[in-house]
Scaffold this active site. Structure first.
Site, PDB file in Angstrom:
ATOM      1  N   SER A  51       0.850  -1.187   0.000  1.00  0.00           N
ATOM      2  CA  SER A  51       0.000   0.000   0.000  1.00  0.00           C
ATOM      3  C   SER A  51       0.889   1.241   0.000  1.00  0.00           C
ATOM      4  O   SER A  51       2.114   1.128   0.034  1.00  0.00           O
ATOM      5  CB  SER A  51      -0.895  -0.009   1.233  1.00  0.00           C
ATOM      6  OG  SER A  51      -0.096   0.261   2.370  1.00  0.00           O
ATOM      7  N   LYS A  52       0.246   2.390   0.022  1.00  0.00           N
ATOM      8  CA  LYS A  52       0.991   3.657  -0.011  1.00  0.00           C
ATOM      9  C   LYS A  52       1.998   3.738   1.120  1.00  0.00           C
ATOM     10  O   LYS A  52       3.067   4.319   0.981  1.00  0.00           O
ATOM     11  CB  LYS A  52       0.013   4.815   0.145  1.00  0.00           C
ATOM     12  CG  LYS A  52      -0.681   5.122  -1.136  1.00  0.00           C
ATOM     13  CD  LYS A  52      -1.145   6.561  -1.138  1.00  0.00           C
ATOM     14  CE  LYS A  52      -1.814   6.852  -2.459  1.00  0.00           C
ATOM     15  NZ  LYS A  52      -3.106   7.403  -2.345  1.00  0.00           N
ATOM     16  N   ARG A  53       1.620   3.163   2.232  1.00  0.00           N
ATOM     17  CA  ARG A  53       2.467   3.151   3.412  1.00  0.00           C
ATOM     18  C   ARG A  53       3.861   2.588   3.116  1.00  0.00           C
ATOM     19  O   ARG A  53       4.844   2.953   3.743  1.00  0.00           O
ATOM     20  CB  ARG A  53       1.731   2.261   4.412  1.00  0.00           C
ATOM     21  CG  ARG A  53       2.182   2.159   5.792  1.00  0.00           C
ATOM     22  CD  ARG A  53       0.991   1.630   6.619  1.00  0.00           C
ATOM     23  NE  ARG A  53       0.522   0.333   6.148  1.00  0.00           N
ATOM     24  CZ  ARG A  53       1.103  -0.818   6.426  1.00  0.00           C
ATOM     25  NH1 ARG A  53       2.186  -0.845   7.149  1.00  0.00           N
ATOM     26  NH2 ARG A  53       0.603  -1.962   5.980  1.00  0.00           N
ATOM     27  N   HIS A  54       3.957   1.687   2.158  1.00  0.00           N
ATOM     28  CA  HIS A  54       5.246   1.083   1.830  1.00  0.00           C
ATOM     29  C   HIS A  54       6.004   1.893   0.776  1.00  0.00           C
ATOM     30  O   HIS A  54       6.998   1.443   0.237  1.00  0.00           O
ATOM     31  CB  HIS A  54       5.050  -0.337   1.277  1.00  0.00           C
ATOM     32  CG  HIS A  54       4.352  -1.254   2.220  1.00  0.00           C
ATOM     33  ND1 HIS A  54       3.045  -1.629   2.069  1.00  0.00           N
ATOM     34  CD2 HIS A  54       4.785  -1.863   3.349  1.00  0.00           C
ATOM     35  CE1 HIS A  54       2.710  -2.443   3.057  1.00  0.00           C
ATOM     36  NE2 HIS A  54       3.745  -2.589   3.844  1.00  0.00           N
ATOM     37  N   GLY A  55       5.501   3.068   0.492  1.00  0.00           N
ATOM     38  CA  GLY A  55       6.173   3.884  -0.522  1.00  0.00           C
ATOM     39  C   GLY A  55       5.816   3.437  -1.929  1.00  0.00           C
ATOM     40  O   GLY A  55       6.501   3.749  -2.890  1.00  0.00           O
TER      41      GLY A  55
END
Ligand code: GLU
Length: 481
Positions: free
Chosen positions: A247-251
């Protein structure tokens, strides 16, 4: 492969395309190119409520940027555009009508409220979710709009062969009577997808694993309509390095963000292909041509792939270091100009950037980093703390005297190149009774504003005499000399 290979990338424009989406596009493109087949782009835009403004543009930009060109589509301005499902509604309606006429589908009049209650009741009773088939045996009501539902067989099972997963079997009792055509006249994903895959003669469907559970529905639909299904290959999931779904959280931001952050398309292609495919146990760096030559579904793994940002940075740095100077300079231009104030932008002369490129190349992992590291070449007045000039343990007076001596040396130089600079500055350290490291450190700060910079003499040669002298002057002022 006996039949002509025709594959498609079928994104829904419900958001900006990210790593997972474009990995699917890339595998389809490579498969087509490897087999001399065709790659088609089809925008699945039938979910009107979830359409996101700008998503189609971002999808096409991402494909173009990565060099994933497509081979056919409606003509737009002398070029091929992608297919849009929203422009093909008649085709889906015709198939829905046929399914109704032939008794494979029925009209359902349940209101959204009734479906909501039904779902809540199923949750309360801990029953599996799905339509309870209330309208399945009603006779069609005149003049009332309804949705068209598929009459899914309630017994037996549906099986298919997946080129990556092998034999896959689903019990029909776990599938409900899903919607084919909504009351707004738009098809659902399932209907539009199988109609187009058939009409577009798609030979292989390569898509993400999350669609595996839709495939039995598609197989049942193909058989009800009497179409030959394509072959299927479901690509493994992509996880973040904490093993949670990416997800976005992982860049894992939009693909266009990687472009804007200064990643090279060829590095990203190489990185993306390794998310689920490998040539062997060791080879990691492969050009596009090599990928086209070697790509095969046999080497696609079932195991989830892990997205590792450090690896991407490493790979990008590797590709960046391998660029020819003029290529690097050209690609760095937009990053340099966006980093610099408008007055500095004027000094963005191509030849100057070309000389700078090899000095920074070894140190930058992205074009944005390149611009940041090269910024001092363009700024008229460096901003740094005067204390940096004394970082080598020099007193104010010694530093000022050393800078003044260096200034004289530079004035007197005939040729302002790295070798001549070294020839005058190295002996100067001894004359001043300083360690070369101390003098060179001082000059580095004076001419670059930084303690770490590319090799000093080359840097000074590229900066040129006037800039160097101006900066030494400014450093002397900073020291109050
Ligand atoms: N529109 C679907 C998506 O957004 C396509 C899935 C498929 O390839 O069948 O991924």
């Amino acid at each position: 492969m006996s039949e002509p290979v025709r594959v498609r990338y079928a994104p829904s424009p419900t958001g900006l395309p990210h790593v997972g989406n474009i990995r699917t596009a890339l595998f389809n493109w490579l498969f087509a190119r490897h087999h001399g087949g065709r790659f088609i782009v089809r925008i699945e835009d039938t979910d009107v409520a979830r359409k996101v403004e700008g998503a189609v543009g971002a999808i096409l930009d991402s494909l173009r940027w990565l060099g994933l060109d497509w081979d056919e589509g409606p003509e737009v301005g002398g070029d091929y555009g992608p297919y849009f499902q929203s422009q093909r509604l008649e085709r889906y309606r015709a198939v829905a009508q046929r399914l109704l006429d032939e008794g494979h589908a029925y009209l359902c009049y349940c209101s959204p409220e009734r479906l909501e209650e039904m779902r809540a009741e199923q949750v309360r009773r801990k029953e599996p979710p799905g339509y309870d088939r209330r309208c399945r045996d009603l006779s069609p009501a005149e003049g009332i709009a309804g949705v068209v539902r598929f009459k899914t067989p309630q017994t037996g099972h549906t099986e298919f062969h997946d080129l990556i997963w092998g034999e896959v079997v689903f019990e029909n009792s776990t599938l409900d009577d899903f919607v084919l055509l909504k009351s707004d006249g738009y098809p659902t994903y399932h209907l539009a997808n199988i109609v187009d895959d058939h009409l577009m003669d798609i030979s292989h469907v390569l898509r993400a694993e999350e669609w595996l559970s839709s495939t039995p529905r598609h197989i049942l639909l193909y058989s009800a309509v009497g179409f030959e299904p394509p072959q299927f290959a479901h690509l493994p999931m992509i996880l973040g390095d904490d093993r949670a779904k990416l997800s976005k959280r992982h860049g894992a931001t939009a693909i266009t963000d990687f472009r804007d952050d200064g990643y090279l398309p060829e590095a990203l292609v190489n990185f993306l292909v390794l998310l689920g495919w490998s040539l062997d146990d060791k080879t990691e760096v492969l050009s596009s041509q090599e990928l086209v030559r070697h790509f095969s579904l046999e080497r696609v793994s079932k195991t989830a792939a892990v997205f590792n940002r450090q690896k991407l940075d490493w790979m990008n740095g590797l590709y960046l270091r391998n660029l020819q100077s003029h290529d690097l300079a050209g690609r760095a231009m937009p990053f340099l100009s966006s980093l610099l104030p408008p007055e500095a932008e004027r000094s963005l002369d191509g030849d100057y950037v070309l000389q700078i490129a090899p000095l920074i190349q070894e140190r930058a992992r992205t074009l944005a980093e390149f611009a940041e590291l090269a910024g001092f070449f363009f700024i008229d007045e460096l901003v740094y703390d005067a204390g940096l000039l004394l970082g080598g343990g020099l007193s104010r007076e010694t530093a000022a005297a050393a800078l003044a001596a260096a200034r004289e040396g530079l004035h007197a130089l005939k040729a302002f190149d790295a070798a001549s600079l070294e020839a005058v500055l190295r002996p100067l350290a001894a004359e001043l009774g300083l360690k070369t490291g101390a003098l060179f450190g001082l000059l580095r700060v004076a001419v670059t504003g930084r303690t770490a910079a590319p090799p000093l003499f080359q840097t000074m040669a590229v900066l040129g005499r006037d800039r160097c002298l101006g900066r030494i002057e400014a450093a002397l002022e900073r020291l109050g000399a």
